[in-house]
Design a protein around this motif. Structure first.
Motif, PDB file in Angstrom:
ATOM      1  N   UNK A 336      56.593 -16.111  -1.959  1.00 40.54           N
ATOM      2  CA  UNK A 336      57.767 -15.752  -2.937  1.00 40.54           C
ATOM      3  C   UNK A 336      57.537 -15.128  -4.138  1.00 40.54           C
ATOM      4  N   UNK A 337      56.609 -15.060  -4.828  1.00 41.19           N
ATOM      5  CA  UNK A 337      56.381 -14.357  -6.242  1.00 41.19           C
ATOM      6  C   UNK A 337      55.471 -12.948  -5.912  1.00 41.19           C
ATOM      7  N   UNK A 338      55.125 -12.780  -4.718  1.00 40.74           N
ATOM      8  CA  UNK A 338      54.387 -11.513  -4.683  1.00 40.74           C
ATOM      9  C   UNK A 338      52.985 -11.786  -5.388  1.00 40.74           C
ATOM     10  N   UNK A 339      52.262 -12.818  -5.697  1.00 40.70           N
ATOM     11  CA  UNK A 339      51.080 -12.913  -6.237  1.00 40.70           C
ATOM     12  C   UNK A 339      49.898 -12.858  -5.145  1.00 40.70           C
ATOM     13  N   UNK A 340      50.168 -13.345  -3.761  1.00 43.82           N
ATOM     14  CA  UNK A 340      49.462 -13.539  -2.542  1.00 43.82           C
ATOM     15  C   UNK A 340      50.206 -12.902  -1.526  1.00 43.82           C
ATOM     16  N   UNK A 341      49.370 -12.565  -0.532  1.00 46.13           N
ATOM     17  CA  UNK A 341      49.805 -11.674   0.815  1.00 46.13           C
ATOM     18  C   UNK A 341      48.930 -12.278   1.708  1.00 46.13           C
ATOM     19  N   UNK A 342      49.560 -12.254   3.032  1.00 44.97           N
ATOM     20  CA  UNK A 342      48.651 -12.396   4.261  1.00 44.97           C
ATOM     21  C   UNK A 342      48.477 -11.180   4.987  1.00 44.97           C
ATOM     22  N   UNK A 343      47.359 -11.058   5.592  1.00 44.17           N
ATOM     23  CA  UNK A 343      47.340  -9.913   6.654  1.00 44.17           C
ATOM     24  C   UNK A 343      46.850 -10.375   7.992  1.00 44.17           C
ATOM     25  N   UNK A 344      47.412  -9.926   8.863  1.00 39.06           N
ATOM     26  CA  UNK A 344      46.966 -10.496  10.198  1.00 39.06           C
ATOM     27  C   UNK A 344      46.341  -9.087  10.977  1.00 39.06           C
ATOM     28  N   UNK A 345      45.166  -9.149  11.904  1.00 36.95           N
ATOM     29  CA  UNK A 345      44.410  -8.159  12.315  1.00 36.95           C
ATOM     30  C   UNK A 345      44.400  -8.447  13.934  1.00 36.95           C
ATOM     31  N   UNK A 350      43.316 -13.920  10.364  1.00 37.09           N
ATOM     32  CA  UNK A 350      44.472 -13.772   9.290  1.00 37.09           C
ATOM     33  C   UNK A 350      43.688 -14.131   7.935  1.00 37.09           C
ATOM     34  N   UNK A 351      43.933 -13.291   6.976  1.00 33.09           N
ATOM     35  CA  UNK A 351      43.267 -13.496   5.568  1.00 33.09           C
ATOM     36  C   UNK A 351      44.164 -13.497   4.591  1.00 33.09           C
ATOM     37  N   UNK A 352      44.051 -14.342   3.643  1.00 37.78           N
ATOM     38  CA  UNK A 352      44.953 -14.666   2.297  1.00 37.78           C
ATOM     39  C   UNK A 352      44.165 -13.689   1.219  1.00 37.78           C
ATOM     40  N   UNK A 353      45.059 -13.001   0.626  1.00 34.71           N
ATOM     41  CA  UNK A 353      44.591 -12.171  -0.451  1.00 34.71           C
ATOM     42  C   UNK A 353      45.286 -12.338  -1.737  1.00 34.71           C
ATOM     43  N   UNK A 354      44.531 -12.006  -2.814  1.00 40.27           N
ATOM     44  CA  UNK A 354      45.194 -12.280  -4.031  1.00 40.27           C
ATOM     45  C   UNK A 354      45.882 -10.544  -4.435  1.00 40.27           C
ATOM     46  N   UNK A 355      47.037 -10.382  -4.690  1.00 38.64           N
ATOM     47  CA  UNK A 355      47.431  -9.024  -4.851  1.00 38.64           C
ATOM     48  C   UNK A 355      46.877  -8.255  -5.968  1.00 38.64           C
ATOM     49  N   UNK A 356      46.540  -9.138  -7.184  1.00 36.33           N
ATOM     50  CA  UNK A 356      46.453  -8.459  -8.448  1.00 36.33           C
ATOM     51  C   UNK A 356      44.815  -8.301  -8.528  1.00 36.33           C
ATOM     52  N   UNK A 357      43.997  -9.225  -8.042  1.00 34.86           N
ATOM     53  CA  UNK A 357      42.357  -9.092  -8.169  1.00 34.86           C
ATOM     54  C   UNK A 357      41.909  -8.409  -6.872  1.00 34.86           C
ATOM     55  N   UNK A 358      42.789  -8.458  -5.927  1.00 32.88           N
ATOM     56  CA  UNK A 358      42.187  -7.919  -4.434  1.00 32.88           C
ATOM     57  C   UNK A 358      41.002  -8.830  -3.933  1.00 32.88           C
TER      58      UNK A 358
END
Length: 404
Positions: A336-345, A350-358
């Motif tokens: 909801x706040x865009x600080x994290x995102x999920x990627x499905x390959x 399915x991996x959980x990422x920190x948007x700012x730090x990578x």
């Protein structure tokens, strides 16, 4: 006749040698059977209508025709056209190249073979390795066979249509008689053969081979799901924070647009021109997502197994690249706040990422390919997400809260 008489008078009135010419003319008048006469005039002028032909000494001497000549100005003989080339023999040509040829690929002899004969010999040579010699004179009573002499003696020169293929099933016999009157022994056309086996249980050797095959498949399947690529990210801008200590997640203030407005605009217009094109993925894109609330960042994933975040305003740069999938990335989703995102390959992760730090915070897998992922929209349930997988199921059992 009047014309001939006037022509005679014309000859007699000539000034030069009129008398002699008149006598010559009268001498060539011959009587006809019907009482008439015909005049045959002897013309002293000769006309030659044949063209002037210059004899060529080359054709008379039998000199060979140059093979590089493109235009022949005389009519050469057959021997001159097919005479060998003048000069020494090529020292590096093989016997096949030096052989006589009447076409570019070799020498062709005139022959007539019907379609059935050709197909019969072709199949015979393919199956047994021998066939009739095509260069042998067909007019002779005997035929000459060439090829595999062992098979030739074994089959006694029979063709593929003459050889009878002995099948194993022809020797099999029914266990019971075929007489329908014998009710006790007759089982119909579905009766078993004498050597037929109906046991479905494999032998010990077959069971060992099956066990090895199953073990290899299971081992291969586990290795494909357990191995994962090392997660890493690359920052493409010089400084992660600006002079006030703000990261790229902070909305820009100099774009002239209220990015945090929750109210929709009064009027919306269709786009009329292309504003900008972002290029950085080496393969096709599969999904793009706007950063929630402000939409000043753009998250994209593609078939090159990469996830990138881009600036929407100002220089529109690529800010960070996230690498952690072995295969193409199918879907991405912000919280909801865009600080994290999920990627499905397609590598079943399915991996959980920190948007700012990578940083890759966690990874999840159900050993199925996730086609889509989505965070729970409730603020108090942001630790849960669902995924639609390739086994036609929606999985909602993952909790991103770290275990204590």
């Amino acid at each position: 006749m009047a014309a001939l008489e006037s022509l005679g008078d014309y000859g007699s009135e000539s000034n030069s040698d009129s008398g002699s010419e008149s006598m010559d003319f009268q001498a060539h008048l011959k009587p006809l059977g019907d009482g008439g006469t015909i005049a045959s005039l002897q013309n002293k002028m000769t006309v030659n209508s044949a063209p002037i032909v210059v004899a060529n000494t080359k054709s008379l001497l039998g000199a060979p025709l140059d093979s590089t000549t493109r235009e022949v100005t005389y009519n050469p003989k057959y021997e001159d056209l097919f005479a060998p080339e003048v000069g020494p023999q090529h020292p590096f040509k093989t016997k096949q190249q030096l052989a006589e040829k009447n076409i570019l690929s070799g020498y062709v002899e005139p022959a007539h073979v019907n379609d059935f004969t050709f197909e019969r010999e072709r199949r015979t040579f393919t199956s047994y390795g021998y066939a009739i010699d095509p260069s042998h004179d067909a007019s002779l009573s005997s035929t000459k066979l060439v090829g595999n002499m062992v098979e030739l003696e074994k089959n006694k020169g029979a063709t593929v249509f003459e050889c009878k293929m002995k099948r194993e099933g022809d020797k099999r016999k029914k266990e019971t008689a075929r007489d329908p009157s014998d009710i006790d022994s007759y089982l119909g056309p579905w009766a078993k053969y004498a050597d037929e086996k109906t046991t479905m249980k494999p032998t010990e050797e077959e069971q060992e081979e099956l066990d090895e095959i199953v073990a290899k498949r299971q081992k291969k399947g586990k290795s494909g799901t357990e191995k994962s690529v090392e997660e890493k990210s690359t920052l493409h801008i010089k400084d992660a924070l600006d002079y006030q200590g703000r990261s790229f997640l902070h909305a820009p203030q100099d774009v002239g647009v209220n990015l945090r407005s929750e109210d929709p605009p009064d009027k919306c217009y269709m786009p009329k021109k292309l504003v900008h094109t972002w290029s950085g993925h080496t393969r096709a894109l599969s999904a793009i997502r706007w950063l929630p609330h402000t939409a000043h960042l753009l998250l994209s994933c593609g078939m090159d197994a990469k996830v990138k975040v881009w600036e929407v305003y100002n220089e529109r740069r690529c800010l960070r690249t996230y690498l952690g999938h072995k295969q193409a990335v199918r879907d991405i989703a912000f919280n909801n706040d865009g600080s994290r995102f999920l990627s499905a390959g397609y590598d079943r992760y399915i991996k959980l990422w920190d948007t700012e730090t990578g940083e890759c915070i966690s990874k999840f897998t159900s050993r199925k390919v996730p086609y889509c992922v989505k965070f729970n929209p409730d603020e108090d349930k942001q630790h849960l997400f669902v995924a639609g997988t390739s086994d036609k199921k929606i999985v909602c059992v993952w909790d991103i809260t770290p275990a204590r």
